[in-house]
Scaffold this active site. Structure first.
Site, short mmCIF file in Angstrom:
data_model
loop_
_atom_site.label_atom_id
_atom_site.label_comp_id
_atom_site.label_asym_id
_atom_site.label_seq_id
_atom_site.Cartn_x
_atom_site.Cartn_y
_atom_site.Cartn_z
N GLY A 67 0.83 -1.19 0.00
CA GLY A 67 0.00 0.00 0.00
C GLY A 67 0.87 1.25 0.00
O GLY A 67 2.09 1.18 0.17
N GLY A 116 -0.35 -4.70 0.28
CA GLY A 116 -1.53 -4.38 -0.51
C GLY A 116 -1.54 -5.02 -1.88
O GLY A 116 -2.60 -5.30 -2.44
N GLU A 139 5.36 -6.72 7.16
CA GLU A 139 4.82 -5.60 7.94
C GLU A 139 5.39 -5.47 9.35
O GLU A 139 5.49 -4.36 9.88
CB GLU A 139 3.30 -5.71 8.01
CG GLU A 139 2.58 -5.46 6.69
CD GLU A 139 2.59 -6.67 5.75
OE1 GLU A 139 2.12 -6.54 4.61
OE2 GLU A 139 3.06 -7.75 6.17
#
Length: 352
Positions: A67, A116, A139
């Site tokens: 993302g 994402g 992440e």
């Protein structure tokens, strides 16, 4: 001169084609791209002339590396948490639409696919891995957590491979992804253009992919799969690290375990514990429960320290020296982790 569109849509034959068009940003998914893709998928779902959707990316190093973290960082640092959360309010229902799409949804992945980017591909019915395919959910290294449905798909990988991916952020290549089920087909990159053309015809998606697919070789993670299953089944991050430490001190996979345990210890302690809880809870949850839990988690993380510190260290200052708070695993209590999963005052995210 106007900037090129971030995401492109085209009807070609029987196919609706989506092209992620931010090669200069490694295909990072913006809020605008999420909204545009959702609207187009809804339109194609009701278009009888479109019998399959194909998702690809502009030529470059990545399919999509995640993302648009920088934009979300800037919003959060400015105190605009609700505005930042709107991205995930729209992204998670998009992931759900892809998961439940009633037409074949084919992702042609030839490059980095993370975060994402995984969310707009892994939930599709067909995932094709090219030569440059590189999957990761990294992440926990930026104080975040594996989202976009990782609470669902990582626990369902064979053995403890999902836990390994969640806690290390390590990459899987095309062969390892095919073996794990993250990719459904292996096709040489040199044949991707030909494959795309063939998928636009009226021959069934399964038949076309069967004609192009080749056997995947053994990937670099494959020799460690039994070790991963043995060492990553602990009920706490501390227990897993203790197993890795013992292996590193003289086990059969000492060198490998030493590198893995050193890598995990660089991650956010809070993120590590949240991620392990996701792996354990998610194994017994429905897809919708997993997505709603992720929105509960992100609603807390976006207001906490580690995400902004992790992005600062990795993307803003690039010093790769994050100062996590809390800094140690033993300072992150079970109560603190379960707080991230607790019901929201406003109720659960509507995934429709």
């Amino acid at each position: 001169m106007s900037a090129p569109a971030e995401i492109l849509f085209e009807r070609r034959g029987a196919a609706g084609i989506v092209t992620l068009n931010r090669p200069q940003a490694l295909g990072a998914v913006t809020h605008g791209m999420v909204l545009a893709l959702r609207a187009q998928l809804d339109a194609w779902a009701d278009d009888a002339a479109v019998t399959r959707v194909i998702v690809t990316s502009a030529p470059g190093r990545a399919f999509s590396a995640g993302g648009d973290i920088r934009a979300l960082y800037d919003l959060g640092r400015a105190g605009q948490h609700d505005k930042a959360l709107q991205f995930w309010r729209d992204e998670y229902p998009l992931n759900t639409v892809i998961k439940t799409y009633r037409k074949p949804y084919v992702a042609l992945i030839d490059g980095i696919v993370m975060g994402g980017g995984v969310g707009v591909s892994v939930h599709g019915s067909h995932r094709v891995a090219g030569d440059k395919y590189a999957f990761a959910m990294p992440e926990v290294g930026i104080g975040f957590f594996p989202d976009v449905g990782a609470t669902w798909f990582l626990p369902r990988l064979p053995g403890r491979l999902g836990t390994y991916c969640a806690l290390t952020g390590d990459r899987l290549n095309a062969a390892d992804a095919c073996a794990a089920g993250l990719a459904t087909h292996r096709v040489a990159s040199s044949r991707f253009a030909e494959l795309l053309d063939a998928l636009c015809g009226n021959v069934s998606v399964d038949a076309v992919l069967a004609a192009f697919a080749e056997a995947a070789e053994e990937g670099p993670v494959a020799p460690h799969r039994a070790t991963i299953e043995r060492l990553f089944d602990g009920e706490s991050v501390e227990a897993i690290l203790a197993k890795l430490d013992r292996e590193a001190a003289g086990g059969a996979a000492a060198d490998w375990a030493g590198k893995v345990v050193a890598n995990i210890r660089t991650k956010s302690p809070t993120s590590l514990k949240v991620a392990l809880a996701q792996m354990r809870h998610g194994a017994g949850w429905t897809f919708a429960q997993c997505m709603q839990a992720e929105f509960r988690i992100v609603s807390r993380i976006v207001r906490e320290h580690d995400f902004y510190e992790g992005v600062r260290a990795a993307i803003i200052d690039k010093d790769n020296a994050p100062r996590w708070q809390p800094a140690t695993l033993d300072a992150v209590t079970p109560v603190e982790i379960e707080r991230h999963f607790a019901a929201l005052d406003a109720g659960d995210l509507d995934l429709s």
